[in-house]
Design a protein around this motif. Sequence first.
Motif, short mmCIF file in Angstrom:
data_model
loop_
_atom_site.label_atom_id
_atom_site.label_comp_id
_atom_site.label_asym_id
_atom_site.label_seq_id
_atom_site.Cartn_x
_atom_site.Cartn_y
_atom_site.Cartn_z
N ALA A 1 0.83 -1.21 0.00
CA ALA A 1 0.00 0.00 0.00
C ALA A 1 0.86 1.25 0.00
CB ALA A 1 -0.93 0.00 1.21
N THR A 2 1.95 1.22 0.76
CA THR A 2 2.85 2.37 0.81
C THR A 2 3.53 2.58 -0.54
OG1 THR A 2 3.22 1.95 3.16
CG2 THR A 2 4.82 3.35 2.04
N ALA A 3 4.00 1.51 -1.15
CA ALA A 3 4.67 1.63 -2.45
C ALA A 3 3.72 2.20 -3.50
CB ALA A 3 5.18 0.26 -2.89
N LEU A 4 2.47 1.80 -3.48
CA LEU A 4 1.51 2.28 -4.46
C LEU A 4 1.01 3.69 -4.13
CD1 LEU A 4 -0.51 -0.98 -5.12
CD2 LEU A 4 1.17 0.12 -6.62
N SER A 5 1.39 4.22 -2.98
CA SER A 5 0.98 5.56 -2.59
C SER A 5 2.02 6.62 -2.95
CB SER A 5 0.74 5.62 -1.07
OG SER A 5 -0.31 4.76 -0.71
#
Length: 101
Positions: free
Chosen positions: A66-70
Motif C-alpha cells: 500500500a505504501t509503495a503504491l501511494s
Amino acid sequence: MSGNREHASIAPGIYARELADRFGEAIDLGGEVGDIPFLRQVLARRTHRAYAAQPVPEPLLRLLIATALSASSKSDFQQATIIRVTDPQKRAALAALIPAM
C-alpha cells in the motif's frame, strides 16, 4: 540555453557500454550526445538484493505494498503492477525469464 550548462559534444558511443550493460543490446541514440556524468551514473546504477529466509508477516507485506503504491507519480497514475507469487517453482521459472534481475 538559459539556466542549462552546455556539454561538450562527443561521439554517440560515449554511453554505449552503459546502455548495452543495462539493456543487453546496443542502443542507437541517433546522433551525438554530450557527456552528462549524472546520466552515466544513473545508467551504471545496479541493485543487488539479498533476501532473508524468513517470510514477511502478511500485515507488514500489505502495508509495504500500500505504501509503495501511494508514492507520487506522474498525474497520480501508478504505472506498476504487483503480482505475488508464492510457489517456489513458479518464482524460479519467472526469475529465469529475467536473469538481470
